[in-house]
Design an enzyme around this catalytic site. Structure first.
Site, PDB file in Angstrom:
ATOM      1  N   GLY A 233       0.806  -1.214   0.000  1.00  0.00           N
ATOM      2  CA  GLY A 233       0.000   0.000   0.000  1.00  0.00           C
ATOM      3  C   GLY A 233       0.836   1.259   0.000  1.00  0.00           C
ATOM      4  O   GLY A 233       0.877   1.995   0.985  1.00  0.00           O
TER       5      GLY A 233
ATOM      6  N   SER B  25       0.784   3.943  -2.339  1.00  0.00           N
ATOM      7  CA  SER B  25       0.339   5.024  -3.220  1.00  0.00           C
ATOM      8  C   SER B  25       0.756   6.381  -2.668  1.00  0.00           C
ATOM      9  O   SER B  25       0.845   6.571  -1.444  1.00  0.00           O
ATOM     10  CB  SER B  25      -1.191   5.003  -3.372  1.00  0.00           C
ATOM     11  OG  SER B  25      -1.615   3.827  -4.011  1.00  0.00           O
TER      12      SER B  25
ATOM     13  N   ASP C 174      -2.390  -7.435  -5.473  1.00  0.00           N
ATOM     14  CA  ASP C 174      -3.786  -7.149  -5.140  1.00  0.00           C
ATOM     15  C   ASP C 174      -4.160  -8.047  -3.970  1.00  0.00           C
ATOM     16  O   ASP C 174      -4.415  -9.236  -4.134  1.00  0.00           O
ATOM     17  CB  ASP C 174      -4.694  -7.422  -6.341  1.00  0.00           C
ATOM     18  CG  ASP C 174      -6.166  -7.148  -6.048  1.00  0.00           C
ATOM     19  OD1 ASP C 174      -6.488  -6.779  -4.897  1.00  0.00           O
ATOM     20  OD2 ASP C 174      -6.994  -7.311  -6.967  1.00  0.00           O
TER      21      ASP C 174
ATOM     22  N   THR D 173      -8.902  -7.882   2.289  1.00  0.00           N
ATOM     23  CA  THR D 173      -7.733  -7.056   1.964  1.00  0.00           C
ATOM     24  C   THR D 173      -6.863  -6.771   3.182  1.00  0.00           C
ATOM     25  O   THR D 173      -5.638  -6.739   3.090  1.00  0.00           O
ATOM     26  CB  THR D 173      -8.194  -5.727   1.345  1.00  0.00           C
ATOM     27  OG1 THR D 173      -9.050  -6.004   0.221  1.00  0.00           O
ATOM     28  CG2 THR D 173      -7.018  -4.877   0.892  1.00  0.00           C
TER      29      THR D 173
ATOM     30  N   TYR E 130     -23.942  -6.460   7.443  1.00  0.00           N
ATOM     31  CA  TYR E 130     -22.719  -5.698   7.190  1.00  0.00           C
ATOM     32  C   TYR E 130     -22.856  -4.238   7.602  1.00  0.00           C
ATOM     33  O   TYR E 130     -23.877  -3.590   7.356  1.00  0.00           O
ATOM     34  CB  TYR E 130     -22.364  -5.764   5.704  1.00  0.00           C
ATOM     35  CG  TYR E 130     -21.198  -4.868   5.305  1.00  0.00           C
ATOM     36  CD1 TYR E 130     -19.884  -5.275   5.496  1.00  0.00           C
ATOM     37  CD2 TYR E 130     -21.425  -3.602   4.755  1.00  0.00           C
ATOM     38  CE1 TYR E 130     -18.813  -4.464   5.132  1.00  0.00           C
ATOM     39  CE2 TYR E 130     -20.361  -2.781   4.387  1.00  0.00           C
ATOM     40  CZ  TYR E 130     -19.060  -3.218   4.581  1.00  0.00           C
ATOM     41  OH  TYR E 130     -18.015  -2.404   4.225  1.00  0.00           O
TER      42      TYR E 130
END
Length: 332
Positions: A32, A34, A85, A133, A190
């Site tokens: 991660g 970015s 990913d 993730t 959720y």
């Protein structure tokens, strides 16, 4: 040498400079990365001293931008991009195979990447996006890179794995892991922040259990980086959720009514502490906040060794089922 006590205002640069000798010769993988994120800042400061910094992201073009930006500032930095990913178990296995084909050992693995806090979303493996993730993908990656981590160990050095968690694991309403939905997501029950709380609890529990199972051969830590205005909470699908919790104001900008904000350099500092502070060798499995050991502040549901063991077992079984399914598909 007397080491400093880090705090809320410490920066990643300060920590990396303090432990420059510890960084020297080290190979680090950080997920991660970015631009405008704390992963990018961590990679930038590590590049000044480390032997190799592996940066990852699921978007190759954005990954190249990160690489170019770091090399522009640190021309001597050894940066290696890796497409990863974490929401796809097949993609995690592919990326891990690539890393395992490289000759270098791996000294530090930093799980910094996270999914967007947003509407219910399933991954290609029919898992809920945030838990996939933030926990399941990183869990698999760690297992697949374990041999490379172990190869970095010496009589004087123990490899490290760092999990980005959050003080949010202990927010009002946070109940810890719902073990029934880890591998069987339920769209009707959720909640965006409930899933986030669970994902951040998973990081704490996994650090505890990994340290225990490694028996001194790998030290794992979890980190509360603080509240930082990064690229992830500027995503369109997350803004409304952030506003509902009072994190962002009506204008989509940081709200200081309930939270004290850190800069990106401050937000990356505790990750650097967890990765390189030699004092932490004495406390494997610790939870860090504001650059220091804050394990005593962890909620009971996020520190219970029984919960840590249970989550580990459930995740292993889930991954075994997933691999079995993949193999069945390939044989057809």
């Amino acid at each position: 040498m007397s080491l400093p006590t880090f705090s809320f205002s410490s920066t990643a640069e300060e920590v990396a400079t303090t432990f420059a000798a510890e960084l020297k010769g080290k190979n680090v993988l950080i997920t991660g990365t970015s631009l405008n994120g704390i992963g990018w800042e961590g990679a930038r400061v590590m590049a000044k001293y480390a032997n190799l910094v592996i940066i990852t992201g699921y978007n190759l073009e954005r990954l190249k931008l990160t690489e170019e930006a770091i090399k522009k500032e640190v021309p001597s930095g050894n940066i290696r991009p890796l497409v990863l990913d974490l929401s796809s178990l097949a993609a995690v296995r592919k990326a891990a195979a690539e890393v395992n084909s490289w000759p270098e050992p791996l000294h530090v693995l930093i799980h910094n990447a996270a999914a967007v806090i947003g509407p219910f979303k399933l991954t290609a493996d029919n898992l809920e996006s945030q838990i996939a993730t933030d926990h399941i993908g990183p869990f698999l990656l760690t297992k697949l890179l374990a041999a490379k981590l172990l190869a970095a160990g010496t009589s004087t050095y123990v490899p490290r794995v760092v999990y980005l968690s959050s003080s949010a694991h202990n927010f009002p309403g946070a109940q810890g892991i719902n073990f029934d939905t880890v591998g069987k997501p339920n769209s009707e029950t959720y909640g965006a922040f409930d899933s986030y709380f669970q994902a951040k609890t998973a990081g704490i529990l996994t650090a505890i259990e990994l340290s225990k199972r490694s028996k001194g051969k790998i030290n794992a830590y979890s980190v509360d980086p603080g509240v930082i205005f990064t690229n992830i909470n500027q995503k369109e699908e997350s803004i409304a959720h952030m506003q509902s919790y009072g994190i962002l104001g009506p204008d989509g900008q940081p709200s200081s009514e309930h939270f004290e904000w850190k800069t990106i350099p401050q937000g990356a500092a505790t990750t650097m502490v967890a990765s390189f502070d030699t004092r932490l060798n004495a406390v494997p499995g610790a939870y860090l906040s504001d650059g220091v050991d804050a394990t005593k502040s962890v909620a009971t549901h996020s520190s219970d060794p029984a919960n840590a063991a249970r989550l580990w077992t459930i995740t292993e079984k889930l991954l075994a089922r997933s691999l079995s399914f993949e193999l069945e598909q390939k044989s057809e």
